[in-house]
Design a protein around this motif. Structure first.
Motif, PDB file in Angstrom:
ATOM      1  N   THR A 185       0.105   4.262   9.845  1.00  0.00           N
ATOM      2  CA  THR A 185       1.376   4.765   9.319  1.00  0.00           C
ATOM      3  C   THR A 185       1.426   4.660   7.807  1.00  0.00           C
ATOM      4  O   THR A 185       1.946   5.563   7.138  1.00  0.00           O
ATOM      5  CB  THR A 185       2.576   4.011   9.924  1.00  0.00           C
ATOM      6  OG1 THR A 185       2.420   2.623   9.685  1.00  0.00           O
ATOM      7  CG2 THR A 185       2.720   4.297  11.394  1.00  0.00           C
ATOM      8  N   GLY A 186       0.872   3.600   7.272  1.00  0.00           N
ATOM      9  CA  GLY A 186       0.840   3.459   5.810  1.00  0.00           C
ATOM     10  C   GLY A 186       0.003   4.541   5.151  1.00  0.00           C
ATOM     11  O   GLY A 186       0.393   5.115   4.122  1.00  0.00           O
ATOM     12  N   LEU A 187      -1.159   4.855   5.727  1.00  0.00           N
ATOM     13  CA  LEU A 187      -2.043   5.866   5.149  1.00  0.00           C
ATOM     14  C   LEU A 187      -1.437   7.265   5.248  1.00  0.00           C
ATOM     15  O   LEU A 187      -1.421   8.019   4.270  1.00  0.00           O
ATOM     16  CB  LEU A 187      -3.407   5.844   5.838  1.00  0.00           C
ATOM     17  CG  LEU A 187      -4.426   6.874   5.361  1.00  0.00           C
ATOM     18  CD1 LEU A 187      -4.762   6.649   3.887  1.00  0.00           C
ATOM     19  CD2 LEU A 187      -5.672   6.821   6.213  1.00  0.00           C
ATOM     20  N   VAL A 188      -0.927   7.613   6.418  1.00  0.00           N
ATOM     21  CA  VAL A 188      -0.337   8.948   6.588  1.00  0.00           C
ATOM     22  C   VAL A 188       0.846   9.134   5.640  1.00  0.00           C
ATOM     23  O   VAL A 188       0.971  10.157   4.959  1.00  0.00           O
ATOM     24  CB  VAL A 188       0.078   9.168   8.066  1.00  0.00           C
ATOM     25  CG1 VAL A 188       0.960  10.396   8.205  1.00  0.00           C
ATOM     26  CG2 VAL A 188      -1.151   9.287   8.939  1.00  0.00           C
ATOM     27  N   CYS A 189       1.703   8.135   5.571  1.00  0.00           N
ATOM     28  CA  CYS A 189       2.877   8.253   4.704  1.00  0.00           C
ATOM     29  C   CYS A 189       2.493   8.207   3.218  1.00  0.00           C
ATOM     30  O   CYS A 189       3.126   8.883   2.401  1.00  0.00           O
ATOM     31  CB  CYS A 189       3.891   7.172   5.029  1.00  0.00           C
ATOM     32  SG  CYS A 189       4.653   7.435   6.638  1.00  0.00           S
ATOM     33  N   LEU A 224      -0.347   9.395   1.982  1.00  0.00           N
ATOM     34  CA  LEU A 224      -0.893  10.732   1.697  1.00  0.00           C
ATOM     35  C   LEU A 224       0.225  11.760   1.553  1.00  0.00           C
ATOM     36  O   LEU A 224       0.218  12.573   0.609  1.00  0.00           O
ATOM     37  CB  LEU A 224      -1.859  11.155   2.806  1.00  0.00           C
ATOM     38  CG  LEU A 224      -3.228  10.495   2.808  1.00  0.00           C
ATOM     39  CD1 LEU A 224      -3.983  10.826   4.083  1.00  0.00           C
ATOM     40  CD2 LEU A 224      -4.025  10.906   1.582  1.00  0.00           C
ATOM     41  N   LEU A 225       1.173  11.738   2.464  1.00  0.00           N
ATOM     42  CA  LEU A 225       2.302  12.664   2.368  1.00  0.00           C
ATOM     43  C   LEU A 225       3.101  12.425   1.084  1.00  0.00           C
ATOM     44  O   LEU A 225       3.557  13.373   0.432  1.00  0.00           O
ATOM     45  CB  LEU A 225       3.209  12.528   3.591  1.00  0.00           C
ATOM     46  CG  LEU A 225       2.626  13.003   4.917  1.00  0.00           C
ATOM     47  CD1 LEU A 225       3.566  12.659   6.064  1.00  0.00           C
ATOM     48  CD2 LEU A 225       2.321  14.490   4.873  1.00  0.00           C
ATOM     49  N   VAL A 262       6.905  12.242  -3.342  1.00  0.00           N
ATOM     50  CA  VAL A 262       8.059  11.426  -2.941  1.00  0.00           C
ATOM     51  C   VAL A 262       7.572   9.982  -2.740  1.00  0.00           C
ATOM     52  O   VAL A 262       7.088   9.631  -1.670  1.00  0.00           O
ATOM     53  CB  VAL A 262       8.685  11.958  -1.627  1.00  0.00           C
ATOM     54  CG1 VAL A 262       9.899  11.139  -1.233  1.00  0.00           C
ATOM     55  CG2 VAL A 262       9.016  13.419  -1.747  1.00  0.00           C
ATOM     56  N   PRO A 263       7.668   9.123  -3.763  1.00  0.00           N
ATOM     57  CA  PRO A 263       7.161   7.748  -3.635  1.00  0.00           C
ATOM     58  C   PRO A 263       7.868   6.930  -2.554  1.00  0.00           C
ATOM     59  O   PRO A 263       7.286   6.017  -1.984  1.00  0.00           O
ATOM     60  CB  PRO A 263       7.404   7.121  -4.997  1.00  0.00           C
ATOM     61  CG  PRO A 263       7.758   8.223  -5.912  1.00  0.00           C
ATOM     62  CD  PRO A 263       8.187   9.389  -5.098  1.00  0.00           C
ATOM     63  N   VAL A 274      -5.203   7.216  -2.380  1.00  0.00           N
ATOM     64  CA  VAL A 274      -5.522   7.611  -3.762  1.00  0.00           C
ATOM     65  C   VAL A 274      -6.927   8.190  -3.830  1.00  0.00           C
ATOM     66  O   VAL A 274      -7.167   9.180  -4.529  1.00  0.00           O
ATOM     67  CB  VAL A 274      -5.355   6.407  -4.721  1.00  0.00           C
ATOM     68  CG1 VAL A 274      -5.911   6.711  -6.089  1.00  0.00           C
ATOM     69  CG2 VAL A 274      -3.896   6.007  -4.809  1.00  0.00           C
ATOM     70  N   PHE A 275      -7.857   7.602  -3.100  1.00  0.00           N
ATOM     71  CA  PHE A 275      -9.232   8.107  -3.101  1.00  0.00           C
ATOM     72  C   PHE A 275      -9.284   9.537  -2.570  1.00  0.00           C
ATOM     73  O   PHE A 275      -9.926  10.403  -3.161  1.00  0.00           O
ATOM     74  CB  PHE A 275     -10.124   7.187  -2.257  1.00  0.00           C
ATOM     75  CG  PHE A 275     -11.558   7.625  -2.203  1.00  0.00           C
ATOM     76  CD1 PHE A 275     -12.391   7.406  -3.283  1.00  0.00           C
ATOM     77  CD2 PHE A 275     -12.071   8.258  -1.080  1.00  0.00           C
ATOM     78  CE1 PHE A 275     -13.718   7.803  -3.245  1.00  0.00           C
ATOM     79  CE2 PHE A 275     -13.386   8.661  -1.033  1.00  0.00           C
ATOM     80  CZ  PHE A 275     -14.220   8.440  -2.119  1.00  0.00           C
ATOM     81  N   VAL A 276      -8.600   9.782  -1.455  1.00  0.00           N
ATOM     82  CA  VAL A 276      -8.611  11.123  -0.857  1.00  0.00           C
ATOM     83  C   VAL A 276      -7.977  12.148  -1.792  1.00  0.00           C
ATOM     84  O   VAL A 276      -8.486  13.256  -1.947  1.00  0.00           O
ATOM     85  CB  VAL A 276      -7.899  11.105   0.513  1.00  0.00           C
ATOM     86  CG1 VAL A 276      -7.612  12.502   1.020  1.00  0.00           C
ATOM     87  CG2 VAL A 276      -8.735  10.339   1.525  1.00  0.00           C
TER      88      VAL A 276
END
Length: 185
Positions: free
Chosen positions: A38-42, A44-45, A51-52, A94-96
């Motif tokens: 959930t942390g990664l998906v959010c 990335l979005l 939208v921080p 950030v890497f992606v």
């Protein structure tokens, strides 16, 4: 299946049949994966839409989901992991999003530091949520169990270190024994 007193057989069957499907329990690792996912998906979005609030809010939601879904015996593993999970999810996002935008090292450095600075309060909030929820779900029992294990290990090590040299009586007490060629009088 045990039947409860006074409960009809059909009522006992519906309770036992509904309970496995209604409750989801995760291992400690599973809870960490939920937080990370959930942390990664959010994150990335959040970076794609600018939208921080989405990154931090998603991480906090993942923390709550993991804290409620993790089995009580693995709560200690879950409680200590939010900071590392948050950093890993932020770094991965950030890497992606930095790939193909010039200098990868500079983009990662600036991106990770900026993202961590912008979402640090959410890290503390998510960690606090996990801690509060797990306190009510059985974390103190896990801490007591770990403390008991550590005390037992520490006492065992202390006994060994207390007297490292043991002076044993020789097997031939009072008898003349013949010395081996490597032994000296």
């Amino acid at each position: 299946m045990r039947r409860q007193r006074g409960a009809s057989p059909s009522r006992a069957r519906t309770r036992s049949a509904a309970s496995p499907a209604a409750t989801v329990t995760l291992t400690g690792r599973g809870g960490i994966v939920v937080m990370f996912g959930t942390g990664l998906v959010c994150a990335l979005l959040s970076r794609w839409f600018g939208v921080p609030l989405l990154a931090g809010g998603g991480f906090a939601i993942g923390c709550v989901l993991a804290a409620f879904a993790t089995r009580p015996s693995d709560l200690l593993t879950l409680v200590v992991s939010p900071p590392l999970v948050f950093f890993t999810a932020t770094f991965a996002a950030v890497f992606v999003t930095t790939l193909g935008e010039g200098s990868l090292l500079r983009g990662l450095t600036v991106g990770v530091l900026t993202a961590l600075a912008a979402t640090a309060p959410w890290l503390f909030f998510g960690t606090l949520l996990v801690l509060v929820i797990t306190l009510f779900r059985g974390l103190p029992a896990n801490v007591r169990e770990l403390r008991g294990k550590l005390v037992g290990v520490r006492l065992f090590e202390k006994d060994e270190a207390e007297n490292p040299v043991r002076w044993d009586e020789s097997p031939s007490s009072g008898q003349d024994r013949r010395l081996h060629h490597g032994e000296v009088d």
